[in-house]
Scaffold this active site. Structure first.
Site, mmCIF file in Angstrom:
data_model
loop_
_atom_site.group_PDB
_atom_site.id
_atom_site.type_symbol
_atom_site.label_atom_id
_atom_site.label_comp_id
_atom_site.label_asym_id
_atom_site.label_seq_id
_atom_site.Cartn_x
_atom_site.Cartn_y
_atom_site.Cartn_z
ATOM 1 N N CYS A 74 83.949 31.929 67.885
ATOM 2 C CA CYS A 74 83.617 31.938 66.554
ATOM 3 C C CYS A 74 84.380 32.660 65.921
ATOM 4 O O CYS A 74 84.758 32.235 64.643
ATOM 5 C CB CYS A 74 82.341 32.160 66.322
ATOM 6 S SG CYS A 74 81.832 33.879 66.796
ATOM 7 N N CYS B 67 78.819 38.595 74.046
ATOM 8 C CA CYS B 67 77.810 38.412 72.969
ATOM 9 C C CYS B 67 76.399 38.121 73.541
ATOM 10 O O CYS B 67 75.344 39.031 73.041
ATOM 11 C CB CYS B 67 78.315 37.488 72.278
ATOM 12 S SG CYS B 67 77.297 37.153 70.851
#
Length: 362
Positions: free
Chosen positions: A203, A105
């Site tokens: 997440c 990410c």
């Protein structure tokens, strides 16, 4: 003219205080939250988990931006996030490896795509709430990534993929502060997020259940296979390789009369290799997809301290170039549970030398 900076605001205390510090330093600050969540039921389930992918995070970030009187936008990153982070995460598990999606990410979303969009609208910098520092080495002319003032919260391990161009145009305002001080500042400013807990889990994975997530979202059927010992003898049946990672002892679903650990995973043969704790210790690893920061490359062996996971202590080692974009690291003392798919990051004191993805260990 004021320098313009786009800061990624996750709705957490760190990026909120980072935005405040940038404004105090005289920058023209634009706050953005990256829309990463996908439009299916799986993601609706996690909208209230408070993590950086949640809908709650958007409202927290918007509230902070209003308090700081800075413009705020939500940018859609869901397609690139699915391709570069979620699909990668699933593929790695299917192939018997243990990925680190936060590193992916940072590499592809925060410091590549967010940076690209920031430059498109005339921003001079991007910024995040990471605990790390960027400095310029006047001797070499290179930008270097260095540890934050607090070793406890240092996040340089997850940032080793940054390029010289990205480092030159990135600001990390909270790298000079302890976490307690950051929370204190947020409280003094009256920010609603001052006591918000840190996000601990990945997440997009509900309840930290990686295996179930992979099973639900993979196009590949997850088949049972054999547990084998180091000599190839069959010890029992496993429930599918995505359920296991190197170093695992609990949750094997079978009793052996003594502690047994996952020491390797062979996706090709659909086998999980078990052994003793001693079998987990290795001196050598091969890493690929290598990125160097403090140096351009290596021709001769160099000495570093290297860590094979975020929580590991950096250990003395020698690094050898063994191919294009490939290195071998030899540790002075054997390291436990070196895991394929995780990253190894090299340090010279507080400076990040570079890092890569672990391909194998021996």
């Amino acid at each position: 003219m004021k320098k313009k900076v786009m800061i990624g605001m996750s709705g957490g205390v760190d990026s909120s205080v980072a935005a405040y510090l940038l404004k105090e330093q005289g920058y023209d600050v634009i706050g953005v939250t990256m829309k990463l969540w996908q439009d299916d039921e799986e993601y609706e389930l996690i909208e209230n988990d408070g993590g950086c992918c949640s809908l709650e995070a958007v409202e927290d970030a918007r509230s902070v931006a209003q308090k700081l009187d800075i413009p705020f936008y939500v940018l859609n990153f869901k397609e690139v996030f699915k391709e570069k982070v979620i699909d990668y995460f699933i593929d790695e598990y299917i192939n018997g490896r243990t990925p680190n999606p936060c590193i992916a990410c940072n590499k592809y979303i925060k410091f590549e795509d967010l940076y690209r969009r920031a430059r498109q609208i005339g921003c001079d910098y991007v910024a995040t709430g990471h605990y790390a520092r960027i400095q310029k080495d006047e001797e070499t002319g290179r930008y270097v990534l260095t540890k934050s003032v607090t070793d406890k919260k240092d996040q340089t391990y997850a940032l080793y993929n940054m390029t010289q161009d990205q480092l030159e145009h990135t600001l990390l305002p909270i790298g000079d502060f302890e976490k307690e001080k950051v929370r204190e500042m947020a409280k003094e400013l009256g920010l609603v997020v001052h006591n918000k807990p840190d996000s601990q889990e990945i997440c997009f994975v509900k309840d930290n259940d990686y295996a179930n997530y992979v099973k639900r979202h993979s196009n590949t059927s997850i088949k049972e296979g054999n547990f084998v010992d180091t000599k190839g003898n069959v010890l029992g049946k496993h429930k599918g390789i995505v359920n296991y990672t190197i170093g695992q002892r609990k949750g094997l679903g079978i009793a052996f009369g003594k502690p047994m650990f996952v020491i390797d995973i062979n996706a090709k043969n659909n086998t999980v290799i078990l052994g003793d704790n001693a079998d987990l210790f290795k001196h050598n690893l091969i890493a690929t997809d290598v990125n160097f920061i403090s140096i351009e490359d290596i021709k001769e062996p160099i000495r570093v301290k290297a860590k094979v996971r975020y929580s590991a202590r950096p250990a003395d080692a020698t690094v050898y170039k063994v191919g294009e974009d490939k290195i071998k690291i030899v540790f002075d003392e054997a390291q436990r549970a070196i895991t394929k798919g995780q990253s190894v990051v090299m340090y010279d004191g507080d400076k990040v030398v570079g890092g890569g993805i672990i391909e194998s260990s021996f």
